[in-house]
Design a protein around this motif. Structure first.
Motif, PDB file in Angstrom:
ATOM      1  N   GLY A 138       0.582  -0.975  -0.233  1.00 18.85           N
ATOM      2  CA  GLY A 138      -0.019   0.108  -0.052  1.00 18.85           C
ATOM      3  C   GLY A 138       0.705   1.585  -0.288  1.00 18.85           C
ATOM      4  N   ASP A 139       1.930   1.337   0.490  1.00 19.03           N
ATOM      5  CA  ASP A 139       3.148   1.916   0.315  1.00 19.03           C
ATOM      6  C   ASP A 139       3.382   2.682  -1.014  1.00 19.03           C
ATOM      7  OD1 ASP A 139       2.835   2.658   2.854  1.00 19.03           O
ATOM      8  OD2 ASP A 139       5.137   2.114   3.533  1.00 19.03           O
ATOM      9  N   VAL A 140       2.639   2.633  -2.016  1.00 16.42           N
ATOM     10  CA  VAL A 140       3.190   3.259  -3.427  1.00 16.42           C
ATOM     11  C   VAL A 140       3.520   4.381  -3.501  1.00 16.42           C
ATOM     12  CG1 VAL A 140       1.814   3.462  -5.520  1.00 16.42           C
ATOM     13  CG2 VAL A 140       0.956   1.840  -3.977  1.00 16.42           C
ATOM     14  N   PRO A 141       4.700   4.281  -4.437  1.00 18.66           N
ATOM     15  CA  PRO A 141       5.530   5.477  -4.961  1.00 18.66           C
ATOM     16  C   PRO A 141       4.138   6.252  -5.130  1.00 18.66           C
ATOM     17  CG  PRO A 141       6.506   3.671  -4.913  1.00 18.66           C
ATOM     18  CD  PRO A 141       5.035   2.992  -4.827  1.00 18.66           C
ATOM     19  N   GLU A 142       4.273   7.964  -4.963  1.00 22.74           N
ATOM     20  CA  GLU A 142       4.194   8.700  -5.408  1.00 22.74           C
ATOM     21  C   GLU A 142       3.674   9.101  -6.579  1.00 22.74           C
ATOM     22  OE1 GLU A 142       1.488  12.617  -4.736  1.00 22.74           O
ATOM     23  OE2 GLU A 142       2.345  11.434  -3.508  1.00 22.74           O
ATOM     24  N   ALA A 143       4.705   8.693  -7.494  1.00 29.17           N
ATOM     25  CA  ALA A 143       4.909   8.056  -8.989  1.00 29.17           C
ATOM     26  C   ALA A 143       3.708   7.684 -10.013  1.00 29.17           C
ATOM     27  CB  ALA A 143       5.916   8.424  -9.533  1.00 29.17           C
ATOM     28  N   PHE A 144       2.923   7.184  -8.816  1.00 31.68           N
ATOM     29  CA  PHE A 144       2.147   5.853  -9.100  1.00 31.68           C
ATOM     30  C   PHE A 144       0.896   5.449  -9.029  1.00 31.68           C
ATOM     31  CE2 PHE A 144       6.869   4.394  -9.838  1.00 31.68           C
ATOM     32  CZ  PHE A 144       6.582   4.298 -11.275  1.00 31.68           C
ATOM     33  N   ARG A 145       0.298   6.637  -8.363  1.00 29.52           N
ATOM     34  CA  ARG A 145      -0.788   6.232  -7.063  1.00 29.52           C
ATOM     35  C   ARG A 145      -1.696   7.165  -8.311  1.00 29.52           C
ATOM     36  NH1 ARG A 145       1.168   9.629  -1.256  1.00 29.52           N
ATOM     37  NH2 ARG A 145       2.792   7.470  -0.944  1.00 29.52           N
ATOM     38  N   HIS A 146      -1.661   7.330  -9.902  1.00 31.97           N
ATOM     39  CA  HIS A 146      -2.544   7.790 -10.289  1.00 31.97           C
ATOM     40  C   HIS A 146      -3.304   6.539 -11.573  1.00 31.97           C
ATOM     41  CE1 HIS A 146       0.672   7.587 -12.865  1.00 31.97           C
ATOM     42  NE2 HIS A 146       0.119   6.924 -14.294  1.00 31.97           N
TER      43      HIS A 146
END
Length: 145
Positions: free
Chosen positions: A100-108
């Protein structure tokens, strides 16, 4: 017909004595869609490397490959063009990170990542080919136990 190649993973771990897998809810689909992490193979990248990269990008966790599970093949149409796609899947054993700690660049791309019971994945995953990869993962893990 254009060809596309992707790779993905069945990321597994033991929780409370039970095998679980990492599943994602892609943002571009509705809340009822559960899928396995996967994505396009970058130039110069091996499918196994892609699978490990996609796990990290889409789940926030990482692991080590236990080998290839199989391929899913299908044809779809995009903007009027027919595309033949092959997605290679690998069995990956969790080794760290926080799901769930998805890197910011892939949260979309990812609305949610969650551990699901592996033995229930053939019922919970949306895609038939991905359900088959979960069944193969469970069979392989049962062989090793």
């Amino acid at each position: 017909m254009r060809r596309e190649f992707s790779a993905g993973a069945v990321l597994v771990r033991r929780l409370r004595g039970r095998w679980v897998l990492a599943a994602i809810r892609p943002r571009r689909h509705g809340p009822a869609v559960w899928a396995l992490p996967k994505g396009h193979i970058d130039p110069g990248e091996r499918p196994e490397e892609t699978a490990l990269r996609e796990v990290a990008e889409e789940t926030g966790a990482h692991g080590r490959s236990l080998g290839k599970l199989g391929d899913i093949r299908y044809v779809f149409t995009w903007d009027g063009e027919r595309i033949f796609k092959v997605v290679s899947f690998f069995l990956v054993r969790y080794s760290g990170g926080r799901l769930g700690d998805v890197p910011e660049a892939f949260r979309h791309e990812v609305a949610e990542a969650r551990w699901l019971p592996l033995d229930e994945a053939p019922r919970l995953l949306t895609d038939g080919g991905e359900r088959e990869m979960a069944r193969k993962a469970l069979a392989r893990l049962d062989e090793d136990v």
